[in-house]
Design an enzyme around this catalytic site. Structure first.
Site, PDB file in Angstrom:
ATOM      1  N   ASN A  23       0.818  -1.225   0.000  1.00 25.63           N
ATOM      2  CA  ASN A  23       0.000   0.000   0.000  1.00 25.63           C
ATOM      3  C   ASN A  23       0.848   1.269   0.000  1.00 25.63           C
ATOM      4  O   ASN A  23       0.503   2.229  -0.674  1.00 25.63           O
ATOM      5  CB  ASN A  23      -1.006  -0.013   1.148  1.00 25.63           C
ATOM      6  CG  ASN A  23      -0.350  -0.085   2.499  1.00 25.63           C
ATOM      7  OD1 ASN A  23       0.640  -0.787   2.656  1.00 25.63           O
ATOM      8  ND2 ASN A  23      -0.858   0.641   3.452  1.00 25.63           N
ATOM      9  N   GLU A  50       3.885  -5.162  12.262  1.00 25.32           N
ATOM     10  CA  GLU A  50       2.931  -4.055  12.049  1.00 25.32           C
ATOM     11  C   GLU A  50       1.827  -4.619  11.179  1.00 25.32           C
ATOM     12  O   GLU A  50       2.046  -4.883   9.998  1.00 25.32           O
ATOM     13  CB  GLU A  50       3.617  -2.881  11.329  1.00 25.32           C
ATOM     14  CG  GLU A  50       4.737  -2.218  12.108  1.00 25.32           C
ATOM     15  CD  GLU A  50       4.230  -1.355  13.254  1.00 25.32           C
ATOM     16  OE1 GLU A  50       3.006  -1.181  13.407  1.00 25.32           O
ATOM     17  OE2 GLU A  50       5.082  -0.862  14.023  1.00 25.32           O
ATOM     18  N   CYS A  98      -3.415   1.012   6.646  1.00 28.13           N
ATOM     19  CA  CYS A  98      -3.626   0.208   7.850  1.00 28.13           C
ATOM     20  C   CYS A  98      -4.442   0.970   8.883  1.00 28.13           C
ATOM     21  O   CYS A  98      -5.175   0.384   9.656  1.00 28.13           O
ATOM     22  CB  CYS A  98      -2.281  -0.224   8.422  1.00 28.13           C
ATOM     23  SG  CYS A  98      -1.171   1.140   8.714  1.00 28.13           S
ATOM     24  N   GLU A 114       7.320   0.852  15.788  1.00 25.07           N
ATOM     25  CA  GLU A 114       8.256   1.514  14.871  1.00 25.07           C
ATOM     26  C   GLU A 114       8.257   3.004  15.196  1.00 25.07           C
ATOM     27  O   GLU A 114       7.422   3.490  15.945  1.00 25.07           O
ATOM     28  CB  GLU A 114       7.819   1.302  13.420  1.00 25.07           C
ATOM     29  CG  GLU A 114       8.093  -0.110  12.927  1.00 25.07           C
ATOM     30  CD  GLU A 114       7.967  -0.268  11.417  1.00 25.07           C
ATOM     31  OE1 GLU A 114       7.056   0.316  10.826  1.00 25.07           O
ATOM     32  OE2 GLU A 114       8.795  -0.994  10.832  1.00 25.07           O
TER      33      GLU A 114
HETATM   34  P1  NAD Z   1       0.466  -9.567   3.100  1.00 23.26           P
HETATM   35  O1  NAD Z   1       0.506 -10.028   4.508  1.00 23.26           O
HETATM   36  O2  NAD Z   1      -0.288 -10.373   2.115  1.00 23.26           O
HETATM   37  O3  NAD Z   1       1.942  -9.436   2.510  1.00 23.26           O
HETATM   38  C1  NAD Z   1       2.918  -8.629   3.102  1.00 23.26           C
HETATM   39  C2  NAD Z   1       4.290  -9.117   2.688  1.00 23.26           C
HETATM   40  O4  NAD Z   1       4.500 -10.417   3.227  1.00 23.26           O
HETATM   41  C3  NAD Z   1       4.496  -9.247   1.185  1.00 23.26           C
HETATM   42  O5  NAD Z   1       5.809  -8.823   0.864  1.00 23.26           O
HETATM   43  C4  NAD Z   1       4.345 -10.744   0.945  1.00 23.26           C
HETATM   44  O6  NAD Z   1       5.028 -11.192  -0.194  1.00 23.26           O
HETATM   45  C5  NAD Z   1       4.978 -11.292   2.212  1.00 23.26           C
HETATM   46  N1  NAD Z   1       4.567 -12.649   2.597  1.00 23.26           N
HETATM   47  C6  NAD Z   1       3.372 -13.251   2.363  1.00 23.26           C
HETATM   48  N2  NAD Z   1       3.382 -14.490   2.901  1.00 23.26           N
HETATM   49  C7  NAD Z   1       4.594 -14.675   3.471  1.00 23.26           C
HETATM   50  C8  NAD Z   1       5.209 -15.738   4.192  1.00 23.26           C
HETATM   51  N3  NAD Z   1       4.554 -16.882   4.436  1.00 23.26           N
HETATM   52  N4  NAD Z   1       6.471 -15.581   4.652  1.00 23.26           N
HETATM   53  C9  NAD Z   1       7.139 -14.426   4.433  1.00 23.26           C
HETATM   54  N5  NAD Z   1       6.615 -13.391   3.746  1.00 23.26           N
HETATM   55  C10 NAD Z   1       5.355 -13.497   3.281  1.00 23.26           C
HETATM   56  O7  NAD Z   1      -0.073  -8.070   3.157  1.00 23.26           O
HETATM   57  P2  NAD Z   1      -0.417  -7.122   1.938  1.00 23.26           P
HETATM   58  O8  NAD Z   1      -1.696  -7.594   1.321  1.00 23.26           O
HETATM   59  O9  NAD Z   1       0.789  -6.937   1.082  1.00 23.26           O
HETATM   60  O10 NAD Z   1      -0.659  -5.729   2.698  1.00 23.26           O
HETATM   61  C11 NAD Z   1      -1.859  -5.371   3.280  1.00 23.26           C
HETATM   62  C12 NAD Z   1      -1.828  -5.567   4.779  1.00 23.26           C
HETATM   63  O11 NAD Z   1      -0.763  -4.830   5.353  1.00 23.26           O
HETATM   64  C13 NAD Z   1      -3.087  -5.034   5.452  1.00 23.26           C
HETATM   65  O12 NAD Z   1      -3.530  -5.967   6.402  1.00 23.26           O
HETATM   66  C14 NAD Z   1      -2.613  -3.779   6.163  1.00 23.26           C
HETATM   67  O13 NAD Z   1      -3.367  -3.404   7.283  1.00 23.26           O
HETATM   68  C15 NAD Z   1      -1.218  -4.155   6.526  1.00 23.26           C
HETATM   69  N6  NAD Z   1      -0.424  -2.958   6.788  1.00 23.26           N
HETATM   70  C16 NAD Z   1      -0.097  -2.677   8.096  1.00 23.26           C
HETATM   71  C17 NAD Z   1       0.616  -1.513   8.390  1.00 23.26           C
HETATM   72  C18 NAD Z   1       0.993  -1.163   9.810  1.00 23.26           C
HETATM   73  O14 NAD Z   1       1.881  -0.337   9.980  1.00 23.26           O
HETATM   74  N7  NAD Z   1       0.368  -1.730  10.810  1.00 23.26           N
HETATM   75  C19 NAD Z   1       0.996  -0.670   7.361  1.00 23.26           C
HETATM   76  C20 NAD Z   1       0.641  -0.986   6.047  1.00 23.26           C
HETATM   77  C21 NAD Z   1      -0.062  -2.141   5.775  1.00 23.26           C
END
Ligand code: NAD
Length: 482
Positions: free
Chosen positions: A150, A248, A282, A460
């Site tokens: 995002n 996060e 998020c 963070e």
């Molecule tokens: P996601 O969990 O699908 O993927 C995030 C990352 O993890 C990607 O790089 C993906 O390739 C990797 N990944 C996926 N499975 C993995 C595994 N088994 N082992 C290691 N790496 C793996 O999330 P997304 O769809 O890319 O992002 C959206 C999510 O991120 C939403 O839930 C959002 O709330 C969250 N988010 C949180 C914050 C925060 O600061 N709290 C900030 C931005 C986004």
């Protein structure tokens, strides 16, 4: 078609893993192919990062020298600001003005941690004998940083800057949807004089490249931002390996309007809080709680506002909302809205793709307002991560707090009332890592950020963000008569 190679120890590498396509969500066209990192690529990258992390050239850098490297990265980001902003918007469809703002914020993160390098020390602890006892803070070595799609500019700067300030080497594994901002950042770090092997990028899928990376025995700390389900898998790996991980994760943040609020200001914030970035934030305020006496007025004014949000191409300066970051994610959002209809929700605005023919090839979705549901409905409980706002009434404070806290998440909360006593009372009762009073989505690099409950572990930003990437070492210096 051009192939984007990832970056290991200062070299662009074509991996042996499965290449994948980066797709522009505004047009459906392929941007480029991106190289995938195989198990062997991951292993060789971690080895090189581990060697770089322990090199005396990196370890013995004086704080002011480390600070000046971080300042040079910030300068490099600003001199390539347009390149960074365009890259992000091309890959995730964020409107260009937002991406530009994020470049400056990301550069500012490097400046903040540059200042921290020079000003944050260890401690001399009270001695109970003839010795000096002190605590120093040391890097872990190799940090694996796994990031979402995002806002890669912000997420990646928030990990790279403190990890370097703390003296680590870092390997970024960006999302498959936004693979190249991290590569630009690594190039900028290299041009700034960061030694080879200290900032590396491996592109590939989460289940292959990401998982291989976090399982590697020489990775000593994991910093993850992404969904809660993935976060739990990462935490399991970290637990098996007994290494720290910072998480996060997702949110389902309540945004609250009391009847005495400055309604115009509150509605500005509610609108930005859920529709900026097409709701893919998020901290999106996705559950709007409105005191019942003003519910009808709030609904009418929001419907009027939502009609006027310009959904359009990310590079059109008039657009306020770009597409959803991927076609697959738009389908997920559509399934959520269908579930709201099935559960008896009333769609007050949006709830569909735009009719505009110019946008039909992209993953666009209209800003959506839903009412008529109870807090148990799926769209009230699960993170949608899209431009969908659910409006829920409340009668009094206790009822409000119970409803707002009735969620697995605890990332953020916004509340609007001029009554400071009430605002503070409610703020203290809400389970969330950040509470905004009469403002929303204000974020500052100096202030720790993170989640309660299923929204994460660790903080963070701020000085907590520096300590996240360090382990403490206590040293007793004997033979002293004091
Ligand atoms: P996601 O969990 O699908 O993927 C995030 C990352 O993890 C990607 O790089 C993906 O390739 C990797 N990944 C996926 N499975 C993995 C595994 N088994 N082992 C290691 N790496 C793996 O999330 P997304 O769809 O890319 O992002 C959206 C999510 O991120 C939403 O839930 C959002 O709330 C969250 N988010 C949180 C914050 C925060 O600061 N709290 C900030 C931005 C986004």
């Amino acid at each position: 078609m051009s192939l984007i190679k990832f970056m290991v120890a200062g070299e662009r590498v074509e991996g042996a893993g499965q290449p994948f396509r980066s797709v522009n969500p505004a047009t459906g066209e392929t941007n480029y192919e991106v190289s995938g990192a195989s198990k062997a690529d991951v292993a060789s990258c971690v080895e090189m990062a581990a060697t770089a992390a322990t090199s005396l050239q990196w370890r013995n850098l004086k704080p002011h020298q480390r600070a000046s490297l971080l300042h040079r990265i910030a300068d490099g980001m600003m001199s390539r600001a347009e390149d960074l902003a365009i890259t992000q918007s091309r890959e995730n469809g964020k409107v260009i003005a937002e991406s530009r703002k994020q470049v400056s914020n990301a550069a500012a993160v490097f400046r903040y941690y540059a200042a921290a390098c020079e000003t944050v020390g260890g401690e001399l602890t009270p001695s109970r004998g003839d010795y000096l006892s002190m605590t120093t803070y040391e890097p872990y070595g190799v940090v694996a940083a796994v990031t979402p799609w995002n806002s890669p500019l912000t997420m990646e700067a928030q990990k790279v800057a403190p990890a370097l300030a703390a003296g680590n080497a870092i390997i970024l594994k960006p999302s498959e949807v936004t693979p190249t901002v991290a590569i630009l950042l690594a190039e900028i770090a290299q041009a700034a004089g960061v030694p080879a092997g200290i900032v590396n990028v491996l592109t590939g899928t989460g289940r292959e490249t990401g998982l291989e990376l976090i399982r590697h025995p020489k990775v000593r700390m994991i910093s993850f931002t992404g969904g809660t389900a993935t976060g739990k898998l990462i935490a399991q790996t970290a637990a098996e390996r007994l290494i720290p991980c910072a998480l996060e994760l997702g949110g389902k943040s309540p945004h609250i309007i009391f009847a005495d609020a400055d309604l115009e200001a509150a509605l500005d914030a509610v609108q930005d809080g859920i529709f900026e970035g097409s709701g893919q934030s998020c901290v999106a305020g996705s559950r709007l709680f409105v005191q019942r006496s003003i519910l009808d007025e709030v609904i009418a004014r929001l419907q009027d506002r939502v009609k006027r949000i310009q959904v359009g191409m990310p590079f059109d300066p008039d657009s306020r909302m770009g597409p959803i970051a991927s076609f697959q994610h738009r389908e997920t959002i559509e399934r959520f809205v269908a579930s709201a209809r099935d559960e008896g929700g009333e769609i007050l605005a949006g709830g569909k793709r735009p009719d505009d023919r110019e946008l039909e090839k992209g993953a666009f979705y209209l800003p959506t307002l839903i009412t008529g549901l109870s807090g148990g409905a799926r769209v009230c409980r699960e993170e949608i991560f899209g431009p969908v706002l659910v409006i829920l009434p409340f009668d009094h404070e206790d009822d409000l707090v119970a409803q707002a806290n009735d969620t697995d998440y605890g990332l953020a909360c916004g509340l609007w009332t001029p009554d400071v006593t009430r605002a503070m009372r409610v703020a203290r009762q809400i389970d969330a890592g950040t509470v905004w009073i009469n403002t929303y989505k204000q974020l500052s690099v100096s202030t720790p950020f993170g989640g309660f409950k299923s929204s994460g572990l660790g903080r963070e930003k701020g000085l907590a963000g520096l300590r996240l990437y360090q382990q403490s070492k206590s040293i007793y210096l004997g033979g002293m008569s004091i």
